[in-house]
Design a protein around this motif. Sequence first.
Motif, PDB file in Angstrom:
ATOM      1  N   GLN A   1      75.222  35.451  61.314  1.00 60.00           N
ATOM      2  CA  GLN A   1      76.507  36.033  60.903  1.00 60.00           C
ATOM      3  C   GLN A   1      76.855  37.401  61.839  1.00 60.00           C
ATOM      4  N   HIS A   2      75.628  37.818  62.339  1.00 63.68           N
ATOM      5  CA  HIS A   2      76.158  39.198  63.143  1.00 63.68           C
ATOM      6  C   HIS A   2      75.877  39.060  64.566  1.00 63.68           C
ATOM      7  N   GLU A   3      75.765  37.707  64.978  1.00 62.24           N
ATOM      8  CA  GLU A   3      75.076  37.395  66.391  1.00 62.24           C
ATOM      9  C   GLU A   3      75.857  38.195  67.309  1.00 62.24           C
ATOM     10  N   LYS A   4      77.061  38.511  67.118  1.00 62.94           N
ATOM     11  CA  LYS A   4      78.002  39.113  68.477  1.00 62.94           C
ATOM     12  C   LYS A   4      77.545  40.638  68.591  1.00 62.94           C
ATOM     13  N   GLU A   5      76.940  41.075  67.358  1.00 63.51           N
ATOM     14  CA  GLU A   5      76.605  42.383  67.656  1.00 63.51           C
ATOM     15  C   GLU A   5      74.959  42.728  67.696  1.00 63.51           C
ATOM     16  N   ILE A   6      74.443  41.599  68.113  1.00 63.73           N
ATOM     17  CA  ILE A   6      73.105  41.851  68.510  1.00 63.73           C
ATOM     18  C   ILE A   6      72.879  41.953  70.158  1.00 63.73           C
ATOM     19  N   GLN A   7      72.149  43.153  70.554  1.00 64.90           N
ATOM     20  CA  GLN A   7      72.054  43.704  71.680  1.00 64.90           C
ATOM     21  C   GLN A   7      70.752  43.157  72.396  1.00 64.90           C
ATOM     22  N   GLY A   8      70.850  41.917  72.454  1.00 70.73           N
ATOM     23  CA  GLY A   8      69.694  41.325  73.218  1.00 70.73           C
ATOM     24  C   GLY A   8      69.304  39.935  72.389  1.00 70.73           C
ATOM     25  N   THR A   9      67.956  39.498  72.383  1.00 73.14           N
ATOM     26  CA  THR A   9      67.795  38.226  71.695  1.00 73.14           C
ATOM     27  C   THR A   9      66.748  38.133  70.736  1.00 73.14           C
ATOM     28  N   VAL A  10      66.970  37.606  69.482  1.00 70.76           N
ATOM     29  CA  VAL A  10      65.902  37.640  68.471  1.00 70.76           C
ATOM     30  C   VAL A  10      65.210  36.279  68.594  1.00 70.76           C
TER      31      VAL A  10
ATOM     32  N   LEU B   1      68.431  47.836  69.056  1.00 68.73           N
ATOM     33  CA  LEU B   1      69.280  48.654  69.250  1.00 68.73           C
ATOM     34  C   LEU B   1      68.498  49.947  69.993  1.00 68.73           C
ATOM     35  N   LYS B   2      67.260  49.997  70.081  1.00 69.74           N
ATOM     36  CA  LYS B   2      66.370  51.278  70.567  1.00 69.74           C
ATOM     37  C   LYS B   2      66.152  50.765  71.831  1.00 69.74           C
ATOM     38  N   HIS B   3      66.164  49.405  72.338  1.00 66.44           N
ATOM     39  CA  HIS B   3      65.472  48.851  73.557  1.00 66.44           C
ATOM     40  C   HIS B   3      67.030  48.183  74.227  1.00 66.44           C
ATOM     41  N   PRO B   4      68.056  48.918  74.621  1.00 63.77           N
ATOM     42  CA  PRO B   4      69.078  47.960  74.940  1.00 63.77           C
ATOM     43  C   PRO B   4      68.934  47.281  76.223  1.00 63.77           C
ATOM     44  N   GLN B   5      68.222  47.744  77.229  1.00 61.90           N
ATOM     45  CA  GLN B   5      68.145  46.814  78.132  1.00 61.90           C
ATOM     46  C   GLN B   5      66.853  46.426  78.696  1.00 61.90           C
ATOM     47  N   ASP B   6      66.626  45.341  79.492  1.00 64.16           N
ATOM     48  CA  ASP B   6      65.283  45.439  80.118  1.00 64.16           C
ATOM     49  C   ASP B   6      65.096  46.231  81.162  1.00 64.16           C
ATOM     50  N   VAL B   7      63.705  46.226  81.555  1.00 67.96           N
ATOM     51  CA  VAL B   7      63.125  47.162  82.431  1.00 67.96           C
ATOM     52  C   VAL B   7      62.955  46.260  83.552  1.00 67.96           C
ATOM     53  N   PRO B   8      63.516  46.468  84.905  1.00 66.46           N
ATOM     54  CA  PRO B   8      63.194  45.787  86.183  1.00 66.46           C
ATOM     55  C   PRO B   8      61.720  45.414  86.464  1.00 66.46           C
ATOM     56  N   SER B   9      61.356  44.406  87.130  1.00 63.45           N
ATOM     57  CA  SER B   9      59.912  44.460  87.220  1.00 63.45           C
ATOM     58  C   SER B   9      59.668  44.765  88.750  1.00 63.45           C
ATOM     59  N   ALA B  10      58.387  44.900  89.122  1.00 64.35           N
ATOM     60  CA  ALA B  10      57.995  45.830  90.550  1.00 64.35           C
ATOM     61  C   ALA B  10      58.835  45.076  91.565  1.00 64.35           C
ATOM     62  N   GLU B  11      59.267  43.680  91.431  1.00 69.77           N
ATOM     63  CA  GLU B  11      60.134  43.006  92.621  1.00 69.77           C
ATOM     64  C   GLU B  11      61.379  43.449  92.603  1.00 69.77           C
ATOM     65  N   GLY B  12      62.006  44.204  91.466  1.00 67.14           N
ATOM     66  CA  GLY B  12      63.360  44.584  91.528  1.00 67.14           C
ATOM     67  C   GLY B  12      64.006  43.691  90.586  1.00 67.14           C
ATOM     68  N   LYS B  13      63.583  42.782  89.978  1.00 67.05           N
ATOM     69  CA  LYS B  13      63.927  41.704  89.015  1.00 67.05           C
ATOM     70  C   LYS B  13      63.912  41.983  87.672  1.00 67.05           C
ATOM     71  N   HIS B  14      64.921  41.317  86.806  1.00 62.85           N
ATOM     72  CA  HIS B  14      64.903  41.526  85.516  1.00 62.85           C
ATOM     73  C   HIS B  14      64.358  40.227  84.870  1.00 62.85           C
ATOM     74  N   HIS B  15      63.484  40.427  84.014  1.00 57.78           N
ATOM     75  CA  HIS B  15      62.859  39.146  83.116  1.00 57.78           C
ATOM     76  C   HIS B  15      63.991  38.760  82.198  1.00 57.78           C
ATOM     77  N   ASP B  16      65.101  37.916  82.495  1.00 52.41           N
ATOM     78  CA  ASP B  16      66.239  37.745  81.831  1.00 52.41           C
ATOM     79  C   ASP B  16      66.044  36.457  80.944  1.00 52.41           C
ATOM     80  N   GLU B  17      65.029  35.724  81.107  1.00 56.26           N
ATOM     81  CA  GLU B  17      65.063  34.357  80.626  1.00 56.26           C
ATOM     82  C   GLU B  17      63.563  34.143  79.821  1.00 56.26           C
ATOM     83  N   LEU B  18      63.667  33.703  78.696  1.00 57.38           N
ATOM     84  CA  LEU B  18      62.245  33.676  77.918  1.00 57.38           C
ATOM     85  C   LEU B  18      61.555  32.112  78.487  1.00 57.38           C
TER      86      LEU B  18
END
Length: 442
Positions: A153-162, A425-442
């Motif tokens: 019900q609050h999916e649009k407000e979730i800043q990432g993925t549960v 909310l406390k961890h709003p974005q992923d940290v880039p990996s050593a290769e400069g890429k984001h871990h964007d997919e599970l």
Amino acid sequence: MNFFNWVHTFIVFHVFAATPHFFLLADSSEQLPTNFLDAAKKPEVFDWMVRIRRKIHENPELGYEEFETSKLIREELDKLRIPYKHPVAITGVIGFIGTKRSPFVAIRADMDALPMQEMVEWEHKSKVPGKMHACGHDAHVTMLLGAAKILKQHEKEIQGTVVLVFQPAEEGGGGAKKILDAGALENVAAIFGLHVTPNFPIGEVASRSGPLLAGSGFFEAIISGKGGHAAIPQQSIDPILATSNVIISLQHLVSREADPLDSQVVTVGKFQGGNAFNVIPDSVTIGGTFRAFSKESFQQLRQRIEQVVIAQAAVLRCNATVNFFEGEKPFFPATINNNDLHEHFGTVAVNLLGINKVNDMPPLMGAEDFSFYQEVMPGYFAFIGIQNPSHEKLEQVHSPYFKINEDVLPYGAALHASLAVSYLLKHPQDVPSAEGKHHDEL
């Protein structure tokens, strides 16, 4: 107030109240989790959870056999339009709510029942002879589904993925390890788990930073001798006598070999040998469990159990073999809570329940396969109370008389949802990996 209670109160106050600003989230967008308990207590949500829990309770399934439970979970996720992966670890289900991108935070529930006969007589008693939800896993699944309903019900407000982890085979089968081996949680940043307990009232929670539950293993030993007539023991090699010596000697591993300040347990809970009063059997089978908090102590116990069984059997001319079931029942590591997540849990729980509802607790010698997750990512495991002081005292888990106070369901659902959303909310974005890429997919 006695000294113990005073110290306990001081510890809880110190841990969760030393920095009052810690409980006030920074802006209005971070107040979302405080609304979840009201949402979970709405009659339509509560009644829905009660129906699900009772249906699961009536149809208990053992580890890796949770096919109908898994089907029910998928049907409810379909109704909520929540995508998922299945099968994972045979019967497991992994759901996703939010952006479907990083950061990822997981909340977990175990699904399996126990091989025991329910003795509670009520309308929704187990319909499967010899199987029962005697550890509250029916409630755990329901609370996670409740959290899923609220979060959707609050999916649009979730800043990432549960990530919703419906896990099979916690009761000795190491289902958590199979979930990890399947690669289902590779980019998850943190994971939370809850377990019901009759040791605290409804609306209260308890946990601690660091070691919470012990590492656990199982063993079975067969002591073989030579059977014969009980009246002519000199013509036999008595495995019952040898096994008696084995059991006594095993107790010395803790009382005389372990540091008294390093908690350890060796318990023999199974002894099978002979069927007649006047016959010495050919062999005896014993089985048990051993527990420790450190890996070194655990491995020492494992080594010494095998040595003692074989050597003590030999003293009375018997042979012995020891099986540790490492393939069937993997050793559980100790459950060790991450300190940063302990602070996060305290913040969320105090906001949701109140400062006097959050308890510090000592370590227990019980075990949980949630510890496998904690070996590869920060994890936090906590207990949530089901006792109603004005009602009958509830039996402990793994009792055939164990009952769930269903008033816990909205509290567990809201706490699951709050822990996950607040973490994102406390961890709003992923940290880039050593290769400069984001871990964007599970």
